[in-house]
Write a protein that holds these residues in place. Structure first.
Motif, PDB file in Angstrom:
ATOM      1  N   GLU A 185      40.077  17.625   3.750  1.00 53.07           N
ATOM      2  CA  GLU A 185      40.412  16.700   4.830  1.00 53.07           C
ATOM      3  C   GLU A 185      41.924  16.659   5.066  1.00 53.07           C
ATOM      4  O   GLU A 185      42.710  17.111   4.224  1.00 53.07           O
ATOM      5  N   ASN A 297      41.024  21.771   7.960  1.00 58.27           N
ATOM      6  CA  ASN A 297      40.332  20.518   7.643  1.00 58.27           C
ATOM      7  C   ASN A 297      38.927  20.499   8.245  1.00 58.27           C
ATOM      8  O   ASN A 297      38.229  19.497   8.153  1.00 58.27           O
ATOM      9  N   GLU A 421      35.519  11.202   9.497  1.00 57.38           N
ATOM     10  CA  GLU A 421      35.838  11.431  10.908  1.00 57.38           C
ATOM     11  C   GLU A 421      35.374  10.262  11.773  1.00 57.38           C
ATOM     12  O   GLU A 421      36.042   9.892  12.740  1.00 57.38           O
TER      13      GLU A 421
END
Length: 480
Positions: A185, A297, A421
């Motif tokens: 991430e 990512n 997200e």
């Protein structure tokens, strides 16, 4: 005869020492005049053996020797100098020039080959060029040592099982030339992993070059990576090697490789496969010995299945995959990292803060960290700035903590942990109209480019604004 006019006023210059080996006194006086005018200090020897003895007694930055000497030849001097210190440049002078002797001198390591009689300006230029090359080698050595020190201060910190697995993989792949794909991430420290691979391997003394593929406009990215010749396009007023050739025998780190346009993915694949690069506008290809590390990512396998990333390039890069864990999965590493950042920022700001209070310590473990390590670093820096005592507490972040803690409550889904997200999307949706781009990016712990990319993907625009009103931020470094 050697041209040697009256001495001019010596200029102030670096005090490099030059060893001159020649049995001809008139040539020695002329060379001394040229060296003094340029500001260098000269030491003379009338024979090759005496010169080499001087070399072992004193420090010199350049050796100038005649080819014909009373005892040994200038070629023997070159060999002796290079055996003693291969970095000391040697200029060979001779009045008996031949192609064979010139080739032999250069093969043995001579920096230049000067034929007598010589013009003063030509000889001075040869001296200055040799000295400058030595200076550059010294500066490069210092720079490399400095870069290693910088990397040592940015080491991977943590003792959790997940980060230990990463460190084990780093040690295994560092000794190889395999391409490595680093996934994780935003803000987890993917570039730090790439640096660890580079500086732990045999390429550590060569350049480490990093480029964020999502931070450079696509029309400029091609020449940035592959280079270009002069006049290749409007604005190309001079030639450029490009990052791949600049990396040389070092490492090129391609951050956010998923942002690389498909047409450039084809060209990069060819470079990796054939170990050759062709600059924009050139018909000539250059051999390369560069190691490629890439990071994203996004899940590149999924991107490949969707057709957004080339499968052949994915398999070329994916010789080894290193998954960098998100901060929320690193347990006690959160507190260790917080303490590290606290000491780091206290040192920068000249503050004395002895630790972290229990309330803030509890928050650090309970918070989900969507921006990962970068967000933690930003939060600790902010707390240090506003700290009024020698212990950091939640009160030092009173203006920021409500924003960080209320997002899950306002989504209407308090019983379900949000995927990272989705969390970022909800956060942007809630706060984009009341905060600037810089503030949003800082609170999320991501770069402005990464923020802008997500808003465009999710079509999240500010009130009374549309896609055309939301312009991409200017180029920034290290947006993970």
């Amino acid at each position: 005869m050697t041209v040697c006019g009256p001495k001019s006023t010596p200029r102030p210059a670096p005090k490099e020492r030059v060893l001159v080996i020649d049995d001809d006194a008139s040539v020695g006086q002329c060379v001394e005049s040229i060296l003094e005018t340029a500001g260098y200090r000269a030491v003379f020897s009338a024979s090759g053996k005496a010169g080499l003895e001087n070399l072992h007694k004193e420090a010199f930055d350049l050796v100038i020797t005649d080819l014909k000497l009373p005892d040994i030849t200038g070629l023997d001097v070159i060999g002796g100098v290079k055996e003693f210190d291969s970095d000391i440049p040697v200029i060979l002078m001779t009045g008996y020039s031949s192609i064979e002797s010139a080739i032999d001198a250069l093969r043995r390591g001579a920096a230049d080959y000067i034929i007598k009689p010589f013009r003063n300006d030509d000889f001075a230029f040869a001296i200055e060029r040799a000295i400058n090359e030595r200076r550059m080698r010294k500066e490069n050595a210092v720079l490399k040592r400095s870069l290693k020190k910088v990397y040592a201060n940015k080491r991977i910190i943590g003792e959790s099982e997940s980060i230990r697995r990463v460190q084990t993989l780093i040690q295994k792949v560092a000794a190889t030339d395999a391409n490595v794909l680093i996934q994780g991430e935003s803000g987890t420290g993917k570039e730090l992993v790439a640096q660890a691979i580079h500086f732990s391997g045999h390429r550590a003394d060569n350049p480490f070059m990093a480029v964020n593929c999502g931070a450079i406009p696509s029309d400029l990215l091609e020449s940035e990576l592959f280079g270009h010749v002069k006049g290749a396009f409007t604005g190309a007023v001079s030639a450029s090697e490009g990052l791949i050739r600049e990396a040389g025998s070092g490492t090129l780190f391609l951050d956010e490789i998923s942002e690389l346009p498909l047409n450039l993915q084809v060209k990069l694949l060819r470079v990796i496969q054939e170990k050759q690069v062709r600059p924009v506008g050139s018909s000539h290809s250059y051999l390369i010995d560069t190691r490629f590390l890439a990071a994203s990512n996004r899940n590149l396998k999924v991107e490949t299945e969707k057709g957004a990333f080339r499968a052949d390039l994915f398999y070329r890069l994916n010789v080894v995959t290193i998954l960098v864990p998100p901060l929320r999965e690193r347990g006690d590493d959160i507190e260790v990292l917080a303490q590290h950042f606290l000491e780091q920022h206290c040192q920068k700001m000249g503050k004395r803060i002895r630790g972290i209070g229990e309330d803030l310590r509890s928050f650090l473990h309970e918070y989900d960290w969507p921006g990962n390590v970068r967000e933690l670093d930003n939060l600790i820096e902010r707390a240090v700035i506003f700290a009024d005592s020698d212990v950091l507490t939640c009160s030092d972040l009173s203006d920021m903590l409500p924003l960080l803690t209320k997002v899950p409550l306002e989504t209407g889904k308090p019983d379900r942990p949000l995927p990272i997200e989705e969390y970022i999307r909800e956060f942007i949706l809630l706060h984009q109209d009341s905060h600037s781009e810089m503030e949003l990016a800082s609170m999320l712990g991501i770069g402005r480019k990464a923020l802008w990319t997500r808003r465009r993907r999710w079509e999240l625009y500010r009130e009374n604004a549309g896609p055309k009103d939301e312009r991409a931020p200017t180029r920034e470094k290290g947006a993970a």
